[in-house]
Each structure stands twice: as structure tokens, then as C-alpha cells.
Design an enzyme around this catalytic site. Structure first.
Site, PDB file in Angstrom:
ATOM      1  CE1 TYR A 324      -4.464  -1.488   0.535  1.00 37.60           C
ATOM      2  CE2 TYR A 324      -2.940  -3.263   1.020  1.00 37.60           C
ATOM      3  CZ  TYR A 324      -4.208  -2.832   0.704  1.00 37.60           C
ATOM      4  OH  TYR A 324      -5.214  -3.750   0.555  1.00 37.60           O
ATOM      5  CD  GLN A 325       1.243   2.746  -4.184  1.00 40.40           C
ATOM      6  OE1 GLN A 325       0.046   2.510  -4.132  1.00 40.40           O
ATOM      7  NE2 GLN A 325       1.767   3.536  -5.071  1.00 40.40           N
ATOM      8  CD1 TRP A 330     -10.470   5.313   2.905  1.00 35.01           C
ATOM      9  CD2 TRP A 330     -12.310   6.085   3.929  1.00 35.01           C
ATOM     10  NE1 TRP A 330     -11.302   4.245   3.120  1.00 35.01           N
ATOM     11  CE2 TRP A 330     -12.438   4.681   3.753  1.00 35.01           C
ATOM     12  CE3 TRP A 330     -13.343   6.773   4.556  1.00 35.01           C
ATOM     13  CZ2 TRP A 330     -13.560   3.971   4.179  1.00 35.01           C
ATOM     14  CZ3 TRP A 330     -14.455   6.065   4.976  1.00 35.01           C
ATOM     15  CH2 TRP A 330     -14.554   4.689   4.800  1.00 35.01           C
ATOM     16  CG  ASP A 331      -7.340   3.427   5.325  1.00 35.23           C
ATOM     17  OD1 ASP A 331      -8.017   3.818   4.363  1.00 35.23           O
ATOM     18  OD2 ASP A 331      -6.850   2.287   5.384  1.00 35.23           O
ATOM     19  CD  GLU A 472     -11.713   0.318  -2.227  1.00 37.95           C
ATOM     20  OE1 GLU A 472     -11.173  -0.779  -2.406  1.00 37.95           O
ATOM     21  OE2 GLU A 472     -11.084   1.370  -2.006  1.00 37.95           O
ATOM     22  CE  LYS A 584     -12.443  -4.194  -0.211  1.00 34.04           C
ATOM     23  NZ  LYS A 584     -11.444  -3.409  -0.934  1.00 34.04           N
ATOM     24  CD  GLN A 585     -14.593  -0.555   2.312  1.00 36.93           C
ATOM     25  OE1 GLN A 585     -14.145  -0.965   1.252  1.00 36.93           O
ATOM     26  NE2 GLN A 585     -13.881   0.180   3.159  1.00 36.93           N
TER      27      GLN A 585
HETATM   28  C1  BGC Z   1     -10.468  -0.577   1.408  1.00 34.64           C
HETATM   29  C2  BGC Z   1     -10.360   0.925   1.456  1.00 34.64           C
HETATM   30  C3  BGC Z   1      -9.095   1.289   2.212  1.00 34.64           C
HETATM   31  C4  BGC Z   1      -7.879   0.615   1.592  1.00 34.64           C
HETATM   32  C5  BGC Z   1      -6.625   0.849   2.404  1.00 34.64           C
HETATM   33  C6  BGC Z   1      -9.223  -1.155   0.771  1.00 34.64           C
HETATM   34  O1  BGC Z   1      -9.288  -2.549   0.752  1.00 34.64           O
HETATM   35  O2  BGC Z   1     -11.606  -0.956   0.661  1.00 34.64           O
HETATM   36  O3  BGC Z   1     -11.474   1.476   2.113  1.00 34.64           O
HETATM   37  O4  BGC Z   1      -8.939   2.670   2.199  1.00 34.64           O
HETATM   38  O5  BGC Z   1      -8.094  -0.779   1.530  1.00 34.64           O
HETATM   39  O6  BGC Z   1      -6.761   0.357   3.696  1.00 34.64           O
END
Ligand code: BGC
Length: 757
Positions: A324-325, A330-331, A472, A584-585
Site C-alpha cells: 500500500y505504498q 481515507w483511513d 469499493e 465490501k465494507q
Molecule cells: C479498502 C479501502 C481502504 C484501503 C486501504 C481497501 O481494501 O476498501 O477502504 O482505504 O483498503 O486500507
């Protein structure tokens, strides 16, 4: 001892102990048992480990693009490397292990290994401990103690491993080894930004002078005749400096080298720094030791992932690996920031300042896509330019790349930042931040949103079309409730600042960004006419337009039966979730989590009841949101189930590290920080609705009591909550605090307050 899961225990609630060595769990355990200090993270590996064991020291502000595709943080040379042999037999964890334990000491930010092996009739005991200094961020310290049951000859090797693990290519264009006093170092230059990173070892025992270089390791030897039962202690420091922090990283590394006197002095200062952190951020739980250690484990990881030395992002995997670089999503604002905002607001300020410093990147992104103002990057690193690639996942059936639109359509990141700025300002009363940075950011975000909404004359309303909400799996949707409400709230905030700030400040900010009266009138209009979905006859908000027309599958997990390949992507454009209500969430529930006051409790319940069975929880961000909302509604069974799911995401992980060919291992940093939210905002029911602070606890039955501190309006309060009573102790009062407990106002001044509830 309390069992957390098979082979994982705790003794006091301050440590995680693993007594079973399993080489196959190197990815997960290397993350779980890692050490860090917000400047660097060092994975929980052993000093003799090499890249096949995923050894990694990940350093902030070291972004580099090695393969032309991914910008990521560099892993730096490993100066803690060493080996030893015992009567000429090299030690390894493949030997006959008689006893083994590995401990993560959360109180003192320390990772330890204890191992006993038998080699040729001699019992050989090794103890290793390491910490990434919280008080001197450039230093990692390691102490190894070796004891043998019979006299033995030990050959110790110490050096720097330059053949290191890196996910997407080699990050250094130039690597120069050097010697300083009795020790070794390397100077490396990254490819893209040409940052210089210096790594230097300092051994507290003298090694031979001749340096060997073999398979990427620069090393020296020492042979010792060890008497039976007499410990040999090898202390070693690893120093890391970066030209992004200091003008002369080599000189700085040498200065730090000279200042290191002993393991114990560094350790004492480090423990003091951790004590200060825990004094602010600890949550004490009576009645359930496993939950207690789970909470502290998560808080520990949330802290070590967070840069505090200068404004930088929190990576979605923290500093546990390069996945994730090392960049912010937004986390950062929605999951990580709240804990700091309410316990250690200086850190929250720094995180928001990072967003201010990347405002230019956000403005460039807006311009690139023909918008105005600040369109924040979905994945944001050093400059705030968009790091999220267009093609993220692969269609595993056709092997074709999938065009994901996270970067273009997940626009809620911008209002998420605006509302966080405002919350920070309201809770801390940090007017200086508001004037210097906050108002400008909020105005630029409002400007972006004003250029992004669409006016629909026939309906006389503004809509937001073609977006992606937090869920997502549904891309390209219109009027996502979460995004529309966040947008409306952002306009409310922006307009309120025009009156709230003094005339001089507002004039100079408006002049600086050239904010016209016409723009402000447009904001007023949008604020009044933006379409805000309202609950249907069953009290449920539609996640986006047309969502209710999609196929309903309950429970959502049933959709999985439709997979042709277990690795298939569920989302856009043709994944199995796309034409269903399976999400998804948390999405609509994310809105109700952040603003429970928007609707009455019945509506919140109706939405929870509707969406929870339709949620796959396939993002680590999801369970904590539902857990918090459930706890507030006194849905204790569900709340506790999802609390455990979120709390144990990393501890229960069994090496789930690769998805669709992409490495996604490492700590789930948002879920780590969300542990705080589930307890304080969920079970204790603490909330700030922009006007009032309130508390409405519902504790799980196994918890006897809960204790934590909050910093509100620059005052420190301690809360002790059991099933009947709340005790509030003012620790440092600057302002009287009004608090609504179960709807009744209480003013906290200088005296303890006890309330039955
Ligand atoms: C989630 C995103 C989140 C990202 C980084 C993704 O799998 O759907 O909401 O920002 O991961 O954690």
C-alpha cells in the site's frame, strides 16, 4: 497465563507470547511482533534472518519508484544482521529446538526471542531483544545473550546485509560501504528522489578488522571461548538517517553513533517515552485479559505506525512492510485520527498538517481532471500527487488488467479531510491551526466539490454522479449517501468559517486563494439544494441510487458460491458483487457511525439490520464500524462479535499476504486504531456532535470496568466506567467541560464526578 489463540498467550495483558516456532508464518509474525517508532519500522524477525524471512526495516519519507510503476517506501540495509556458530556448527532455527518463545512487550515496545537448542550434547540458550527507540527515532537497539551448558567456542559474525527484501524492485542506484571507528555502514541513494540513506551499525563488543563481503553481507568475525553457564552479551545498535530529515545524514549518523553509551541508557529513555504514550492512550479493561491484550496490541501498532517527528502520512500498512505504498488513504482521517484527536492532539495536528502540505498535489489533481480546488489523492505519499494506479487488480480468468477508478471516483476522501479538520479545531480549539492551515484546506475542498457536483434543473437540486462510496465493489454509482452527506457537511463548515474567523484572517485567506463572492453564493446554493437521500418507508437509506433494485443476497457470504476462481475480484466491472446488494465494507453505516445524531435510533437500527447481513466485511476497515454502531445501540452480541473480529484481524491472521498477485501483507493499521474507536466511541458511547460531548455506555458482559483518558478542549479527564457507574476525574483542567451522560448534562470542573447510569 491466558490463551489468546492456540500457541498465543498473555500473562499480564501487556504482552503477547508465542511458544510455537513456525517458519511458514514469517509474513504475519514478522508484522505482529515488529517494533517501530513512527520514523521506522523493523519487522519481527531474528538477527540471523535474511530476505527469505521477510526481514525489513521500512523508513518514512524514503519513497522511491524502482519499477516505473509503484512508488513505495524503501526497505533499508539491515545493520542488525549477525550469525554465530558453536564449536563450528552454525546456529539456525532449523536445529533441534528444545524450548522457544517470542514475546512482544507492549508496555516497553520490545520484541524478544528465547530459544534453547541442543547441539552435540551441549544445551545452548539464546536470548535476543530489540526495540526501536521512541526517544531517539534513528536508533534500533539489540541485545543478544548466549549461554552454553558446557565450555564452547563461539564464532560470532556481525555486519550489514545489503541483499534485502523489497516488494517492487531495488530502490538504490548507488550503495557505498564505509567504516566508522570499529564499525561498518552504508550510504545509499534512492533512484527517484535521490535521497541519501545512511545505515550504520555500532557493536558494543570489538570485532576483527578484516571485512568480508559475501552474498550481499559486509561482515566481520570474532571468536570467543565461552565458559559453561557464563553468558556472552552482544549489544548492537542500528542507526538510520535520511537526507530528507538532516542536511548531512552521514555526519548525523556518526554523531548519533558517538552518543550511544549503552543499551540500558537508550532503553531507559525509550521506556520513558512509551510511558508518556501509554499515560495518554492506554485503555484499561478489567474482567477480560484477552480483550485487554488485544486492545493494547492494536493501540501499540497504531502508535508505531504513526509518524510524529514531522508531518507525514500514516501508511495503510503502517511501517510493517511496503504494501500500500506507505501512503495515506481515507483511513488516516476516518480511522486513525480520532484516537489521536482525543488523546494526543499534537499528533492529530501533525497528521492534518501533512494534508495541508500536500494541498498543492490535491490542487494539481483537480486541475488535471478539469475541476477546481483540492481533489485529494486516493493514495497519497510524499507530495500528495495521486499514487493510485489506474490498473490495480487483474481479472484472473482473462488475465487482463482491470481499470479501477478508486483514484477518480472515490472523491469522499476530500470531504473526509474537511470534516476531520473541523472536528480537530472544535475539540482542541486550536484557532492557530484553523487560521494558518485549516480554513484554507476546507475552502479548497469546498471549491473542488462545487466544481464536482451537478445541478439538475428539472429536480432543482445538486447531485453527485459517477462516484464510488467506501464500498469499493460498486463503482460508477450516483448519489452515494455517504458522499453526499459528507459534501453537504463540508459546505456547512466552509460557510461557517466565513463568519467564525476574524475579519482580518478571513480577508487574508480569501485574498491568498482568490475566493470570490460568486463562489460563496454558489456554496450557499449547493448547501441548500444538495440532494440528501432520506430513509425509505422501512427507515433505510439507499446506499446509492438504484442500490435497492440490485439483487439482494442474504447473508452476503452466499455470493461467494458464484466464484469461478477463488482469486476473482468481486467488484467493477463484472465481479460477482457488482449487480447485487453485497457490499465490501461499511458505507451507509459509516455515515451513521460518524453522525449518529443525523437520524433517530430507530432509523440507525433499521439501517444496521438491513446492511449488516449484506456486508461481506472484506475490508479490514469494516467490522469496527459495525461494531461501534452496534455497541452504541446496545446490540451487545453483534457489537462484541464484530469487535472481536476487528480486534483480532492481525493476531488471528494466518499469512494471508498475497491477493491477485499483489502483496497485501502487513499490519492493518486502520483496524489497529479503530480498536480505540470501538471501545471509546462504541462501548463507552462517547460522541461529539459538533456541539456537545456525550457518553452512553453499554459494556460487554465480560468486562467489569473500563478506564481511559480523553483530552477535550485542552483539558485532561479520566473516565472509569463499570456497568452502573461513571467516574470522571479531572486531571488537568483548562476549561469546564459540559458532558451529556445518557442525555443529562453534567459540568466537569475541578472535582471528581460520579454518576449512576
Ligand atoms: C479498502 C479501502 C481502504 C484501503 C486501504 C481497501 O481494501 O476498501 O477502504 O482505504 O483498503 O486500507
Amino acid at each position: 497465563m491466558e490463551t489468546i489463540k492456540k500457541h498465543l498467550k498473555t500473562e499480564t495483558g501487556w504482552e503477547v507470547i508465542n511458544e510455537h516456532y513456525d517458519k511458514m508464518q514469517a509474513i504475519t509474525e514478522g508484522s505482529n511482533f515488529m517494533i517501530g517508532n513512527g520514523y521506522l519500522g523493523y519487522r519481527g524477525t531474528f538477527f540471523e534472518d535474511r530476505k527469505d524471512a521477510y526481514v525489513g526495516c521500512i523508513v518514512t519519507d524514503s519513497w522511491d519508484n524502482a519499477d516505473g510503476k509503484w512508488e513505495e517506501l524503501a526497505t533499508v540495509h539491515n545493520a542488525l544482521y549477525g550469525t554465530f556458530s558453536f564449536n563450528k556448527t552454525p546456529f539456525s532455527m532449523d536445529q533441534n529446538i528444545l524450548d522457544y518463545s517470542r514475546t512482544l512487550d507492549l508496555l516497553n515496545g520490545l520484541t524478544k526471542r528465547g530459544v534453547k537448542v541442543e547441539i552435540n550434547d551441549t544445551i545452548f540458550t539464546l536470548e535476543e531483544e530489540k526495540f526501536a527507540s521512541m526517544s531517539d527515532k534513528n536508533v534500533i537497539a539489540m541485545k543478544v545473550q548466549i549461554t552454553t551448558s558446557k565450555d564452547a567456542v563461539i564464532t560470532l559474525e556481525s555486519g550489514i546485509d545489503t541483499d534485502i527484501w523489497s516488494i517492487n524492485g531495488h530502490h538504490f542506484q548507488k550503495e557505498t560501504p564505509f567504516k566508522y571507528k570499529n564499525d561498518l555502514g552504508t550510504i545509499s541513494k534512492t533512484n527517484t528522489y535521490e535521497d541519501t540513506i545512511v545505515v550504520l551499525e555500532k557493536n558494543m563488543v570489538a570485532f576483527g578488522k578484516s571485512v568480508q563481503k559475501k552474498s550481499g553481507v559486509h561482515k566481520r568475525q570474532k571468536t570467543i571461548s565461552l565458559k559453561a553457564n557464563t553468558p556472552l552479551v552482544w549489544t548492537k545498535f542500528m542507526i538510520v538517517t535520511n537526507s530528507n530529515d538532516v542536511l548531512d545524514p552521514l555526519k548525523e549518523a556518526k554523531t548519533i553513533y558517538d552518543s550511544l553509551i549503552s543499551y540500558d541508557t537508550v532503553f531507559t529513555a525509550h521506556c520513558q517515552a512509551w510511558e508518556d504514550i501509554w499515560n495518554k492512550q492506554d485503555i484499561q479493561l478489567e474482567g477480560n485479559m484477552v480483550d485487554q491484550v488485544g486492545i493494547r496490541f492494536n493501540l501499540y501498532h497504531a502508535c508505531i505506525a504513526t509518524p510524529t517527528h514531522k508531518p507525514l502520512p500514516i501508511g495503510a500498512r503502517g511501517l510493517s512492510c511496503q504494501a500500500y505504498q506507505g501512503a495515506a488513504f481515507w483511513d488516516q482521517e476516518v480511522f486513525n485520527l480520532p484516537m489521536f484527536l482525543y488523546t494526543n492532539p499534537g499528533v492529530a495536528r501533525q497528521l492534518l498538517k501533512y494534508r495541508y502540505l500536500t494541498l498543492e498535489g490535491a490542487k494539481e489533481k483537480a486541475k488535471k481532471h478539469q475541476y477546481e480546488g483540492a481533489f485529494y489523492a486516493w493514495i497519497s505519499g510524499k507530495t500528495g500527487k495521486e499514487l493510485c494506479p489506474d490498473f490495480f487488480f487483474k481479472d484472473v480468468i482473462t488475465n487482463r488488467d482491470i481499470r479501477n477508478h478508486f483514484n477518480l471516483w472515490q472523491i469522499h476522501i476530500s470531504p473526509d479531510i474537511a470534516v476531520s479538520v473541523n472536528k480537530y479545531v472544535e475539540v482542541t480549539k486550536d484557532e492557530d491551526f484553523l487560521i494558518k492551515y485549516g480554513a484554507e484546506m476546507v475552502f479548497e475542498i469546498a471549491r473542488f466539490l462545487a466544481s464536482r457536483v451537478d445541478y439538475k434543473p428539472r429536480r432543482d437540486r445538486y447531485e453527485i454522479i459517477r462516484v464510488q462510496g467506501p464500498d469499493e465493489y460498486h463503482e460508477n454509482v450516483d448519489n452515494n449517501a455517504f458522499t453526499n452527506y459528507q459534501t453537504k457537511i463540508t459546505f456547512d463548515i466552509a460557510l461557517s468559517y466565513l463568519n467564525r474567523l476574524d475579519k482580518g484572517s478571513i480577508r487574508s485567506i480569501r485574498d491568498k486563494i482568490d475566493l470570490t463572492d460568486d463562489e460563496i453564493s454558489l456554496w450557499e446554493d449547493i448547501k441548500d439544494k444538495i440532494y440528501l437521500p432520506t430513509p425509505n418507508k422501512d427507515g433505510v437509506l439507499e446506499q446509492f441510487e438504484g442500490y435497492f433494485d440490485l439483487e439482494s443476497i442474504v447473508p452476503a457470504s452466499k455470493v461467494t458460491e458464484r466464484l469461478i476462481d477463488p482469486e476473482e475480484y468481486y467488484g467493477w466491472p463484472n465481479g460477482i458483487a457488482v449487480f447485487t446488494q453485497c457490499i465490501k465494507q461499511a458505507d451507509t453505516i459509516q455515515l451513521l457511525h460518524m453522525y449518529p445524531e443525523l437520524f433517530d435510533e430507530e432509523t440507525v437500527k433499521a439501517n444496521y439490520d438491513y446492511y449488516e447481513p449484506r456486508t461481506l466485511h472484506f475490508s479490514s476497515l469494516s467490522p469496527s464500524v459495525y461494531a461501534t454502531v452496534a455497541a452504541r445501540m446496545n446490540y451487545l452480541e453483534d457489537g462484541y462479535r464484530l469487535f472481536k473480529k476487528s480486534l483480532m484481524i492481525d493476531l488471528m491472521n494466518t499469512n494471508e499476504a498475497v491477493s491477485g498477485g499483489t502483496f497485501i501483507g502487513g499490519m492493518h493499521t486502520a483496524a489497529n486504531a479503530a480498536a480505540w474507536q470501538m471501545v471509546v466511541l462504541g462501548f463507552a458511547g462517547f460522541h461529539y456532535d459538533q456541539h456537545h460531548f456525550s457518553l452512553k455506555p453499554h459494556l460487554p458482559t465480560s468486562w467489569k470496568s473500563l478506564q481511559f483518558n480523553l483530552n477535550l478542549l485542552q483539558s485532561d479527564l479520566r473516565f472509569l466506567i463499570d456497568h452502573h457507574q461513571i467516574q470522571i476525574t479531572p486531571l488537568k483542567m483548562n476549561n469546564p467541560i459540559s458532558l451529556f451522560i445518557n442525555g443529562k448534562e453534567v459540568i466537569i470542573n475541578h472535582k471528581d464526578v460520579t454518576i449512576n447510569y
